[in-house]
Design a protein around this motif. Structure first.
Motif, mmCIF file in Angstrom:
data_model
loop_
_atom_site.group_PDB
_atom_site.id
_atom_site.type_symbol
_atom_site.label_atom_id
_atom_site.label_comp_id
_atom_site.label_asym_id
_atom_site.label_seq_id
_atom_site.Cartn_x
_atom_site.Cartn_y
_atom_site.Cartn_z
ATOM 1 N N TYR A 32 -16.889 13.395 6.236
ATOM 2 C CA TYR A 32 -16.582 14.797 5.949
ATOM 3 C C TYR A 32 -16.965 15.707 7.109
ATOM 4 O O TYR A 32 -17.629 15.280 8.055
ATOM 5 C CB TYR A 32 -17.306 15.244 4.668
ATOM 6 C CG TYR A 32 -18.796 15.487 4.838
ATOM 7 C CD1 TYR A 32 -19.686 14.421 4.961
ATOM 8 C CD2 TYR A 32 -19.310 16.783 4.899
ATOM 9 C CE1 TYR A 32 -21.047 14.656 5.122
ATOM 10 C CE2 TYR A 32 -20.669 17.017 5.062
ATOM 11 C CZ TYR A 32 -21.534 15.944 5.172
ATOM 12 O OH TYR A 32 -22.887 16.174 5.342
ATOM 13 N N VAL A 34 -18.047 20.131 7.707
ATOM 14 C CA VAL A 34 -18.221 21.503 7.216
ATOM 15 C C VAL A 34 -18.013 22.414 8.417
ATOM 16 O O VAL A 34 -18.726 22.290 9.417
ATOM 17 C CB VAL A 34 -19.623 21.716 6.621
ATOM 18 C CG1 VAL A 34 -19.786 23.159 6.124
ATOM 19 C CG2 VAL A 34 -19.903 20.736 5.490
ATOM 20 N N HIS A 48 -15.399 20.037 15.724
ATOM 21 C CA HIS A 48 -15.493 19.454 14.379
ATOM 22 C C HIS A 48 -14.416 18.398 14.160
ATOM 23 O O HIS A 48 -14.684 17.332 13.592
ATOM 24 C CB HIS A 48 -15.366 20.546 13.306
ATOM 25 C CG HIS A 48 -16.637 21.300 13.096
ATOM 26 N ND1 HIS A 48 -17.689 20.801 12.364
ATOM 27 C CD2 HIS A 48 -17.049 22.504 13.546
ATOM 28 C CE1 HIS A 48 -18.687 21.670 12.364
ATOM 29 N NE2 HIS A 48 -18.326 22.723 13.075
ATOM 30 N N ARG A 51 -15.298 15.204 15.993
ATOM 31 C CA ARG A 51 -16.343 14.440 15.289
ATOM 32 C C ARG A 51 -15.771 13.775 14.033
ATOM 33 O O ARG A 51 -16.128 12.653 13.688
ATOM 34 C CB ARG A 51 -17.527 15.349 14.945
ATOM 35 C CG ARG A 51 -18.707 14.575 14.380
ATOM 36 C CD ARG A 51 -19.941 15.433 14.217
ATOM 37 N NE ARG A 51 -19.761 16.467 13.207
ATOM 38 C CZ ARG A 51 -20.671 17.406 12.932
ATOM 39 N NH1 ARG A 51 -21.795 17.444 13.616
ATOM 40 N NH2 ARG A 51 -20.446 18.314 11.999
ATOM 41 N N ARG A 139 -33.258 6.835 5.705
ATOM 42 C CA ARG A 139 -31.809 6.608 5.748
ATOM 43 C C ARG A 139 -31.426 5.361 6.553
ATOM 44 O O ARG A 139 -32.258 4.750 7.195
ATOM 45 C CB ARG A 139 -31.127 7.851 6.329
ATOM 46 C CG ARG A 139 -31.420 9.100 5.512
ATOM 47 C CD ARG A 139 -30.905 10.342 6.209
ATOM 48 N NE ARG A 139 -31.472 10.465 7.546
ATOM 49 C CZ ARG A 139 -30.964 11.196 8.506
ATOM 50 N NH1 ARG A 139 -29.868 11.881 8.290
ATOM 51 N NH2 ARG A 139 -31.544 11.262 9.697
ATOM 52 N N LYS A 146 -20.834 11.047 10.044
ATOM 53 C CA LYS A 146 -20.984 12.086 9.003
ATOM 54 C C LYS A 146 -20.384 11.539 7.705
ATOM 55 O O LYS A 146 -19.307 11.930 7.262
ATOM 56 C CB LYS A 146 -20.324 13.403 9.442
ATOM 57 C CG LYS A 146 -20.922 14.621 8.723
ATOM 58 C CD LYS A 146 -20.657 15.895 9.471
ATOM 59 C CE LYS A 146 -20.976 17.151 8.701
ATOM 60 N NZ LYS A 146 -22.336 17.293 8.208
ATOM 61 N N ASN A 153 -30.479 11.935 2.435
ATOM 62 C CA ASN A 153 -30.567 13.362 2.768
ATOM 63 C C ASN A 153 -30.860 14.200 1.520
ATOM 64 O O ASN A 153 -31.646 15.136 1.551
ATOM 65 C CB ASN A 153 -29.250 13.852 3.383
ATOM 66 C CG ASN A 153 -28.794 13.007 4.553
ATOM 67 O OD1 ASN A 153 -28.560 11.809 4.405
ATOM 68 N ND2 ASN A 153 -28.663 13.600 5.704
ATOM 69 N N GLU A 178 -34.436 14.334 12.409
ATOM 70 C CA GLU A 178 -33.683 15.570 12.148
ATOM 71 C C GLU A 178 -34.013 16.067 10.742
ATOM 72 O O GLU A 178 -34.711 15.384 9.980
ATOM 73 C CB GLU A 178 -32.173 15.329 12.290
ATOM 74 C CG GLU A 178 -31.620 14.338 11.285
ATOM 75 C CD GLU A 178 -30.113 14.119 11.412
ATOM 76 O OE1 GLU A 178 -29.404 14.957 11.972
ATOM 77 O OE2 GLU A 178 -29.657 13.071 10.908
ATOM 78 N N SER A 182 -29.789 19.317 9.060
ATOM 79 C CA SER A 182 -29.900 20.143 10.272
ATOM 80 C C SER A 182 -30.537 19.345 11.401
ATOM 81 O O SER A 182 -31.129 18.287 11.160
ATOM 82 C CB SER A 182 -30.774 21.370 9.981
ATOM 83 O OG SER A 182 -32.079 20.946 9.620
ATOM 84 N N ILE A 205 -22.817 19.970 15.825
ATOM 85 C CA ILE A 205 -21.961 20.838 16.638
ATOM 86 C C ILE A 205 -22.769 22.069 17.066
ATOM 87 O O ILE A 205 -22.662 22.528 18.203
ATOM 88 C CB ILE A 205 -20.708 21.282 15.841
ATOM 89 C CG1 ILE A 205 -19.950 20.065 15.271
ATOM 90 C CG2 ILE A 205 -19.806 22.161 16.694
ATOM 91 C CD1 ILE A 205 -19.319 19.151 16.251
ATOM 92 N N SER A 240 -31.081 23.794 13.422
ATOM 93 C CA SER A 240 -29.722 24.274 13.660
ATOM 94 C C SER A 240 -28.726 23.560 12.753
ATOM 95 O O SER A 240 -28.875 22.361 12.496
ATOM 96 C CB SER A 240 -29.322 24.036 15.121
ATOM 97 O OG SER A 240 -29.118 22.666 15.372
HETATM 98 N N1 PDD Z 1 -24.840 19.476 7.667
HETATM 99 N N2 PDD Z 1 -27.898 16.708 10.639
HETATM 100 C C1 PDD Z 1 -27.450 16.484 9.393
HETATM 101 C C2 PDD Z 1 -27.991 15.313 8.650
HETATM 102 C C3 PDD Z 1 -26.496 17.344 8.814
HETATM 103 O O1 PDD Z 1 -26.053 17.113 7.572
HETATM 104 C C4 PDD Z 1 -26.033 18.463 9.551
HETATM 105 C C5 PDD Z 1 -25.021 19.424 9.017
HETATM 106 C C6 PDD Z 1 -26.541 18.663 10.860
HETATM 107 C C7 PDD Z 1 -26.070 19.801 11.725
HETATM 108 O O2 PDD Z 1 -24.747 19.600 12.129
HETATM 109 P P1 PDD Z 1 -23.773 20.812 12.461
HETATM 110 O O3 PDD Z 1 -24.480 21.657 13.463
HETATM 111 O O4 PDD Z 1 -22.549 20.161 13.028
HETATM 112 O O5 PDD Z 1 -23.540 21.516 11.169
HETATM 113 C C8 PDD Z 1 -27.453 17.757 11.371
HETATM 114 C C9 PDD Z 1 -23.726 20.184 7.097
HETATM 115 C C10 PDD Z 1 -23.694 21.630 7.408
HETATM 116 C C11 PDD Z 1 -23.639 19.877 5.603
HETATM 117 O O6 PDD Z 1 -23.739 18.703 5.284
HETATM 118 O O7 PDD Z 1 -23.452 20.786 4.797
#
Ligand code: PDD
Length: 290
Positions: A32, A34, A48, A51, A139, A146, A153, A178, A182, A205, A240
């Motif tokens: 997926y 977002v 996006h 990825r 995990r 993704k 998580n 992480e 985020s 991203i 982030s």
């Molecule tokens: N989550 N690490 C994990 C495990 C994440 O799920 C996310 C983002 C990030 C940050 O990635 P990005 O900067 O591309 O959003 C890092 C999204 C927002 C979600 O699952 O809702």
């Protein structure tokens, strides 16, 4: 009325239904994205999509549409749903097939779904910062994908929620990987450190935009592992993500980070990040630092 995209068709959101034998529903067999929308425009859409394709390829799913076609579909969806500020959620699964762990052998078409949600910028938290806690990273070893499988998580985020925290910072043998949704950065004596984008974390991203703005502004960032001890003794820290942007961390496990307020380096990065949003999506109504 809101709309969704299901396998290339724009349909009523309430009509978008999945089959009980969709492999995403049964196995989490899909990936997926977002994507943030500011002023009706998608931020970092190409990154996006790249990825998305990469995640899909890693689990042997070939996307049923080109990146260009997906972009057009998502732009139509945003327009149709009159979305100004929010997110697009998009996922692809291996499709519908009789339940069996191994992949279906006949040509099953992957299911692609996208819908939008109104989400405002978390301006109050961006100004004050957020509390976090630490938890073990339980995990799998392909966190770079993704994947729809988010149980590790979710368990981490739930622990954070139960402790009144915004985020759970995960670690493997004391090394910070992480957040549950985020990426994590620390700042010590003016230098910024974040985990390298390998199989142990998602290559965010937002993280990459931060690395780029740092490079263009001659701010040094090291992509290197750091420990819980480094986190505890950091002057500043932030997380982030697409929805949280550059979010100051003011507390870890009940202990203040630095002086317990968003620090100067974090604030500078927030400013540069907002400039990048405005460059891509036009002027923001409200800014973090005023
Ligand atoms: N989550 N690490 C994990 C495990 C994440 O799920 C996310 C983002 C990030 C940050 O990635 P990005 O900067 O591309 O959003 C890092 C999204 C927002 C979600 O699952 O809702």
């Amino acid at each position: 009325m809101k709309f969704a995209i299901l396998n290339g068709e724009m349909i009523k959101r309430s009509d978008a239904k999945v089959d009980v034998e969709d492999r995403g529903y049964q196995f989490g067999d899909g990936v997926y994205e977002v994507i943030r929308v500011y002023n009706g425009k998608m931020f970092t859409i190409n990154e996006h999509l790249e990825r998305f394709v990469k995640s899909a390829e890693s689990i042997c799913i070939t996307l049923p549409y080109t990146k260009k076609k997906i972009t057009t579909l998502l732009e139509e969806l945003i327009l149709k749903n009159n979305l100004q500020e929010g997110i697009v959620y998009m996922q692809v699964t291996r499709g519908v097939a009789p339940r069996n762990h191994s992949f279906p052998t006949d040509n099953v078409l992957p299911s692609l779904v996208a819908y939008t949600k109104e989400v405002t910028r978390p301006l109050a938290s961006l100004k004050t910062g957020v509390k976090t806690m630490v938890t073990e990273d339980i995990r799998w070893l392909r966190c770079d994908i993704k994947s729809l499988n988010l149980l590790g998580n979710l368990l981490a985020k739930q622990k954070a929620a139960e402790s009144g925290c915004f985020e759970a910072i995960q670690h493997r043998s004391q090394e910070v990987t992480e957040g549950s949704s985020s990426n994590i950065f620390i700042i010590k004596d003016g230098s910024i450190t974040t985990h390298p984008s390998n199989h142990l974390i998602l290559k965010g991203i937002t993280k990459d935009v931060i690395l780029q703005v740092c490079e263009s502004n001659k701010i040094v960032v090291e992509e290197q592992t750091f420990t819980l001890e480094d986190l505890a003794s950091a002057d500043e820290a932030f997380l982030s993500s697409t929805t949280a942007e550059v979010m100051p961390i003011i507390e870890v496990d009940g202990k203040r980070v630095g002086d317990g307020l968003p620090g100067p380096v974090t604030k500078r990065l927030q400013e540069l990040f907002e400039q990048e949003i405005e460059r891509q999506c036009g002027a923001l109504k409200d800014k973090i630092l005023k």
